[in-house]
Design a protein around this motif. Structure first.
Motif, PDB file in Angstrom:
ATOM      1  N   LYS A   1       0.850  -1.198   0.000  1.00  0.00           N
ATOM      2  CA  LYS A   1       0.000   0.000   0.000  1.00  0.00           C
ATOM      3  C   LYS A   1       0.880   1.240   0.000  1.00  0.00           C
ATOM      4  N   GLN A   2       1.635   1.405  -1.071  1.00  0.00           N
ATOM      5  CA  GLN A   2       2.505   2.553  -1.254  1.00  0.00           C
ATOM      6  C   GLN A   2       2.292   3.099  -2.653  1.00  0.00           C
ATOM      7  N   GLY A   3       2.406   4.406  -2.791  1.00  0.00           N
ATOM      8  CA  GLY A   3       2.200   5.021  -4.084  1.00  0.00           C
ATOM      9  C   GLY A   3       3.164   4.500  -5.126  1.00  0.00           C
ATOM     10  N   GLY A   4       2.647   4.110  -6.273  1.00  0.00           N
ATOM     11  CA  GLY A   4       3.491   3.656  -7.364  1.00  0.00           C
ATOM     12  C   GLY A   4       3.857   2.193  -7.345  1.00  0.00           C
ATOM     13  N   SER A   5       3.495   1.465  -6.300  1.00  0.00           N
ATOM     14  CA  SER A   5       3.823   0.037  -6.251  1.00  0.00           C
ATOM     15  C   SER A   5       2.955  -0.727  -7.241  1.00  0.00           C
ATOM     16  N   PRO A   6       3.560  -1.549  -8.096  1.00  0.00           N
ATOM     17  CA  PRO A   6       2.754  -2.284  -9.080  1.00  0.00           C
ATOM     18  C   PRO A   6       2.123  -3.523  -8.460  1.00  0.00           C
ATOM     19  N   TRP A   7       1.053  -3.974  -9.058  1.00  0.00           N
ATOM     20  CA  TRP A   7       0.489  -5.267  -8.684  1.00  0.00           C
ATOM     21  C   TRP A   7       1.473  -6.364  -9.105  1.00  0.00           C
ATOM     22  N   ILE A   8       1.640  -7.361  -8.251  1.00  0.00           N
ATOM     23  CA  ILE A   8       2.381  -8.572  -8.607  1.00  0.00           C
ATOM     24  C   ILE A   8       1.345  -9.694  -8.665  1.00  0.00           C
ATOM     25  N   TYR A   9       1.194 -10.277  -9.838  1.00  0.00           N
ATOM     26  CA  TYR A   9       0.174 -11.291 -10.075  1.00  0.00           C
ATOM     27  C   TYR A   9       0.786 -12.690  -9.964  1.00  0.00           C
ATOM     28  N   ALA A  10      -0.019 -13.634  -9.497  1.00  0.00           N
ATOM     29  CA  ALA A  10       0.401 -15.039  -9.434  1.00  0.00           C
ATOM     30  C   ALA A  10      -0.377 -15.822 -10.485  1.00  0.00           C
ATOM     31  N   ALA A  11       0.317 -16.707 -11.188  1.00  0.00           N
ATOM     32  CA  ALA A  11      -0.342 -17.465 -12.257  1.00  0.00           C
ATOM     33  C   ALA A  11       0.332 -18.816 -12.458  1.00  0.00           C
TER      34      ALA A  11
ATOM     35  N   ALA B   1       9.582 -28.569 -25.331  1.00  0.00           N
ATOM     36  CA  ALA B   1       9.158 -29.226 -24.091  1.00  0.00           C
ATOM     37  C   ALA B   1       7.835 -28.657 -23.591  1.00  0.00           C
ATOM     38  N   ARG B   2       7.079 -29.507 -22.916  1.00  0.00           N
ATOM     39  CA  ARG B   2       5.860 -29.068 -22.251  1.00  0.00           C
ATOM     40  C   ARG B   2       6.225 -28.603 -20.850  1.00  0.00           C
ATOM     41  N   VAL B   3       5.771 -27.404 -20.516  1.00  0.00           N
ATOM     42  CA  VAL B   3       6.137 -26.781 -19.252  1.00  0.00           C
ATOM     43  C   VAL B   3       4.896 -26.517 -18.413  1.00  0.00           C
ATOM     44  N   GLU B   4       5.045 -26.771 -17.118  1.00  0.00           N
ATOM     45  CA  GLU B   4       4.030 -26.360 -16.141  1.00  0.00           C
ATOM     46  C   GLU B   4       4.763 -25.608 -15.038  1.00  0.00           C
ATOM     47  N   ALA B   5       4.295 -24.405 -14.745  1.00  0.00           N
ATOM     48  CA  ALA B   5       4.997 -23.578 -13.770  1.00  0.00           C
ATOM     49  C   ALA B   5       4.001 -22.774 -12.942  1.00  0.00           C
ATOM     50  N   LEU B   6       4.438 -22.445 -11.735  1.00  0.00           N
ATOM     51  CA  LEU B   6       3.738 -21.501 -10.873  1.00  0.00           C
ATOM     52  C   LEU B   6       4.682 -20.337 -10.674  1.00  0.00           C
ATOM     53  N   GLY B   7       4.237 -19.123 -11.006  1.00  0.00           N
ATOM     54  CA  GLY B   7       5.143 -17.993 -10.905  1.00  0.00           C
ATOM     55  C   GLY B   7       4.441 -16.678 -10.668  1.00  0.00           C
ATOM     56  N   VAL B   8       5.244 -15.627 -10.601  1.00  0.00           N
ATOM     57  CA  VAL B   8       4.724 -14.289 -10.318  1.00  0.00           C
ATOM     58  C   VAL B   8       5.292 -13.306 -11.327  1.00  0.00           C
ATOM     59  N   PHE B   9       4.541 -12.223 -11.569  1.00  0.00           N
ATOM     60  CA  PHE B   9       4.978 -11.241 -12.560  1.00  0.00           C
ATOM     61  C   PHE B   9       4.226  -9.934 -12.362  1.00  0.00           C
ATOM     62  N   SER B  10       4.799  -8.862 -12.884  1.00  0.00           N
ATOM     63  CA  SER B  10       4.076  -7.597 -12.982  1.00  0.00           C
ATOM     64  C   SER B  10       3.698  -7.401 -14.442  1.00  0.00           C
ATOM     65  N   ALA B  11       2.596  -6.710 -14.668  1.00  0.00           N
ATOM     66  CA  ALA B  11       2.110  -6.522 -16.039  1.00  0.00           C
ATOM     67  C   ALA B  11       3.044  -5.576 -16.788  1.00  0.00           C
ATOM     68  N   PRO B  12       3.598  -5.997 -17.932  1.00  0.00           N
ATOM     69  CA  PRO B  12       4.494  -5.123 -18.689  1.00  0.00           C
ATOM     70  C   PRO B  12       3.712  -4.054 -19.439  1.00  0.00           C
ATOM     71  N   ALA B  13       4.414  -2.994 -19.826  1.00  0.00           N
ATOM     72  CA  ALA B  13       3.787  -1.939 -20.611  1.00  0.00           C
ATOM     73  C   ALA B  13       3.753  -2.327 -22.079  1.00  0.00           C
ATOM     74  N   GLY B  14       2.764  -1.822 -22.772  1.00  0.00           N
ATOM     75  CA  GLY B  14       2.719  -1.972 -24.220  1.00  0.00           C
ATOM     76  C   GLY B  14       2.380  -3.343 -24.737  1.00  0.00           C
ATOM     77  N   GLY B  15       1.852  -4.209 -23.889  1.00  0.00           N
ATOM     78  CA  GLY B  15       1.433  -5.514 -24.349  1.00  0.00           C
ATOM     79  C   GLY B  15       2.566  -6.500 -24.593  1.00  0.00           C
ATOM     80  N   ALA B  16       3.762  -6.205 -24.116  1.00  0.00           N
ATOM     81  CA  ALA B  16       4.887  -7.138 -24.270  1.00  0.00           C
ATOM     82  C   ALA B  16       4.658  -8.365 -23.406  1.00  0.00           C
ATOM     83  N   PRO B  17       5.272  -9.487 -23.750  1.00  0.00           N
ATOM     84  CA  PRO B  17       5.144 -10.683 -22.904  1.00  0.00           C
ATOM     85  C   PRO B  17       5.690 -10.398 -21.504  1.00  0.00           C
ATOM     86  N   PRO B  18       5.023 -10.872 -20.467  1.00  0.00           N
ATOM     87  CA  PRO B  18       5.510 -10.636 -19.109  1.00  0.00           C
ATOM     88  C   PRO B  18       6.721 -11.504 -18.798  1.00  0.00           C
ATOM     89  N   LEU B  19       7.556 -11.038 -17.888  1.00  0.00           N
ATOM     90  CA  LEU B  19       8.671 -11.824 -17.386  1.00  0.00           C
ATOM     91  C   LEU B  19       8.202 -12.485 -16.095  1.00  0.00           C
TER      92      LEU B  19
END
Length: 218
Positions: free
Chosen positions: A92-102, A188-206
């Motif tokens: 809860k700080q100004g400018g902190s991005p959401w970190i999503y889990a997927a 290879a077929r991959v299954e992963a659990l990870g976290v990321f912030s939404a990138p700008a401009g529609g680029a793939p997330p890291l």
């Protein structure tokens, strides 16, 4: 006579005897950077904290929040804040991005394994592309910043908070990323659990995985 040098020398002696050290760290806030000095208590053990939290808090909390990546991406496109409330966390700080889990399920279409900060591109079963970090160098602090159980305010200072983030990345690499078969990743077929912030401009997330498996192409 000015007594300030005597006081400073006395403080330095107390710190050395007490096992503390003075460290500098760069603090960024709303686009501005400044160097701050902290007295870092060497009794803080980030590796022990991570070892205690990993199976008891980190993995269960992220599994509980995560949605399939394609569903999370759709939710972010519609309303990032609503998606964050459902699938993520932010301080809860100004400018902190959401970190999503997927959870990411798909096929490896590219592998950059020459760099120590190696990555793979995965096309999900829903047709989207994401980039997954596979170490051994793990960039960023997405794992740390995804944890409601260990907010910044629960640490003594920013030095301890930074060390905690590095220890989390090292744990992810040791328990999951380092086990991937680097020479058989394409297709290879991959299954992963990870976290990321939404990138700008529609680029793939890291995406930074906390768990990952890869089944080489037959």
């Amino acid at each position: 006579m000015n007594a300030t040098p005597v006081v400073c020398l006395g403080l330095a002696a107390v710190l050395l005897l007490g096992g503390c050290k003075i460290e500098k760290t760069v603090v960024s806030n709303a686009g501005q950077s400044a160097t701050s000095v902290f007295i870092n208590d060497s009794s803080f053990d980030p590796d022990a904290m991570v070892a205690s939290d990993w199976d008891a808090k980190v993995l269960p909390d992220l599994r509980a929040k995560a949605g399939a990546y394609d569903a999370v991406a759709t939710a972010i496109a519609a309303d990032p804040d609503a998606a964050g409330a459902r699938f993520g966390y932010r301080e809860k700080q100004g400018g902190s991005p959401w970190i999503y889990a997927a959870t990411v399920t798909g096929t490896v279409v590219a592998a950059n394994t020459e760099s120590r900060a190696a990555t793979i591109d995965v096309k999900t079963d829903g047709g989207r592309t994401v980039q997954l970090q596979i170490g051994p160098v793990v960039r960023g602090t997405a794992i740390r910043d995804s944890l409601a159980s260990r907010p910044f305010g629960s640490f003594k200072n920013q030095v301890d908070y930074a060390q905690f983030g590095k220890a989390l990345n090292a744990k992810a690499n040791a328990t999951a990323l380092a086990k991937l078969p680097r020479d058989k990743l394409l297709g290879a077929r991959v299954e992963a659990l990870g976290v990321f912030s939404a990138p700008a401009g529609g680029a793939p997330p890291l995406v930074t995985p906390v768990s990952i498996t890869a089944e080489p192409k037959a």
